[in-house]
Motif scaffolding. Structure first.
Motif, PDB file in Angstrom:
ATOM      1  N   LYS A  51       0.853  -1.259  -0.172  1.00 23.71           N
ATOM      2  CA  LYS A  51      -0.006   0.035   0.052  1.00 23.71           C
ATOM      3  C   LYS A  51       0.923   1.278  -0.047  1.00 23.71           C
ATOM      4  N   LYS A  54       4.623   3.332  -4.348  1.00 20.93           N
ATOM      5  CA  LYS A  54       4.253   4.446  -5.189  1.00 20.93           C
ATOM      6  C   LYS A  54       5.557   5.001  -5.866  1.00 20.93           C
ATOM      7  N   ASP A  55       5.397   5.195  -7.068  1.00 20.43           N
ATOM      8  CA  ASP A  55       6.601   5.773  -7.835  1.00 20.43           C
ATOM      9  C   ASP A  55       7.585   4.716  -8.021  1.00 20.43           C
ATOM     10  N   VAL A  71       3.867  -4.043 -17.597  1.00 19.70           N
ATOM     11  CA  VAL A  71       3.435  -2.840 -17.495  1.00 19.70           C
ATOM     12  C   VAL A  71       2.111  -2.375 -17.926  1.00 19.70           C
ATOM     13  N   VAL A  72       1.286  -2.024 -17.177  1.00 20.23           N
ATOM     14  CA  VAL A  72      -0.111  -1.655 -17.591  1.00 20.23           C
ATOM     15  C   VAL A  72      -0.430  -0.405 -17.364  1.00 20.23           C
ATOM     16  N   MET A  73      -1.498   0.104 -17.876  1.00 21.40           N
ATOM     17  CA  MET A  73      -2.035   1.387 -17.753  1.00 21.40           C
ATOM     18  C   MET A  73      -2.694   1.616 -16.534  1.00 21.40           C
ATOM     19  N   LYS A  74      -2.590   2.538 -15.859  1.00 20.39           N
ATOM     20  CA  LYS A  74      -3.289   2.887 -14.448  1.00 20.39           C
ATOM     21  C   LYS A  74      -4.769   2.978 -14.909  1.00 20.39           C
ATOM     22  N   PRO A  75      -5.621   2.107 -14.027  1.00 22.12           N
ATOM     23  CA  PRO A  75      -6.909   2.436 -14.292  1.00 22.12           C
ATOM     24  C   PRO A  75      -7.685   3.630 -13.974  1.00 22.12           C
ATOM     25  N   MET A  76      -8.418   4.116 -14.807  1.00 20.20           N
ATOM     26  CA  MET A  76      -8.822   5.631 -14.512  1.00 20.20           C
ATOM     27  C   MET A  76     -10.426   5.499 -14.758  1.00 20.20           C
ATOM     28  N   VAL A  77     -10.991   6.249 -13.701  1.00 17.70           N
ATOM     29  CA  VAL A  77     -12.443   6.189 -13.883  1.00 17.70           C
ATOM     30  C   VAL A  77     -12.935   7.448 -14.263  1.00 17.70           C
ATOM     31  N   ARG A  78     -13.889   7.583 -15.466  1.00 21.16           N
ATOM     32  CA  ARG A  78     -14.065   8.928 -15.769  1.00 21.16           C
ATOM     33  C   ARG A  78     -15.545   9.035 -15.584  1.00 21.16           C
ATOM     34  N   ALA A  79     -16.043   8.881 -14.186  1.00 21.48           N
ATOM     35  CA  ALA A  79     -17.618   9.174 -14.082  1.00 21.48           C
ATOM     36  C   ALA A  79     -17.657  10.686 -13.859  1.00 21.48           C
ATOM     37  N   VAL A  80     -19.186  10.867 -13.767  1.00 25.38           N
ATOM     38  CA  VAL A  80     -19.811  12.111 -13.636  1.00 25.38           C
ATOM     39  C   VAL A  80     -19.814  12.274 -12.171  1.00 25.38           C
ATOM     40  N   ARG A  81     -19.280  13.342 -11.446  1.00 29.14           N
ATOM     41  CA  ARG A  81     -19.339  13.570  -9.987  1.00 29.14           C
ATOM     42  C   ARG A  81     -20.575  14.279  -9.702  1.00 29.14           C
TER      43      ARG A  81
END
Lengths: 82, 130
Positions: A51, A54-55, A71-81
């Protein structure tokens, strides 16, 4: 410090280390030199270190002859807040 | 299986069983843009033993905010709707607060899932297990 030295000092366990020198080739990260942060004595410490990872800091098991990571792409959530 | 739109994205739930513990995760995003299924470590660590073990893979995730580390584990069982997968590989790492994880294309394709956006349901074209 070379990974082989870390393996000799702390065989067959997880360690918390810092990446000092690495390269990416063919979608994989190869870490060549590390600095030891601390050896991880049990699963609780290992989870805590994961935990904290990082970096350039990461955990790795010394049963591995080399440090090679997918190496994977960091998951990113593009929800509407709301 | 019913799915919901929350904050403009597709949400559902999924159940994992590992080392004798079962946990249902709500707020799982259906993400066809994600190659692997990813679970937020914060959502499971108190209930399921996901501590790193020898044999787990460590993966590096690059993106906004720098580099992250995730652990790729084989989970004893994943139950998702009518689909059950044994020894399924899942990445455990950091994710936005309030979201339990992402159901990636690996799980969706393994189960031959059809996403019906008109009816907001997800179903398998044929029963499969992996």
């Amino acid at each position: 410090m070379q990974w082989s030295e870390v393996r000799k000092l702390f065989p067959d366990q997880y360690v918390f280390v810092e990446d000092l020198k690495s390269k990416i080739e063919g979608g994989k990260l190869y870490v060549e030199e590390v600095a030891l942060i601390r050896p991880l004595l049990d699963s609780r410490e290992t989870l805590e270190a994961l935990k904290e990872s990082k970096d350039n800091r990461f955990i790795y098991h010394t049963s591995n002859e080399k440090v090679v990571m997918d190496v994977v792409m960091k998951p990113m959530v593009r929800a509407v807040r709301s | 299986m019913k799915i919901e739109i929350v904050g403009g994205i597709l949400m559902t739930s999924m159940t994992i069983t590992h080392k004798g513990t079962t946990k249902t995760l709500d707020n799982m995003i259906i993400d066809t843009g994600s190659a692997h299924t990813w679970i937020n470590l914060d959502a499971v660590e108190d209930d399921v033993d996901v501590a790193p073990e020898d044999g787990d893979q460590i993966v590096t995730a690059f993106g906004i905010g720098g580099r992250d580390i995730a652990i790729r584990k084989r989970i004893d069982r994943v139950d998702f709707g009518t689909f059950r997968a044994s020894d399924f590989q899942v990445d455990f790492g950091r994710l936005d607060y309030g979201i339990s994880g992402l159901i990636g294309l690996d799980l969706l394709m393994a189960g031959n899932f059809v996403l019906d956006l008109a009816r907001l349901t997800l179903y398998q074209t044929e029963a499969t297990t992996e």
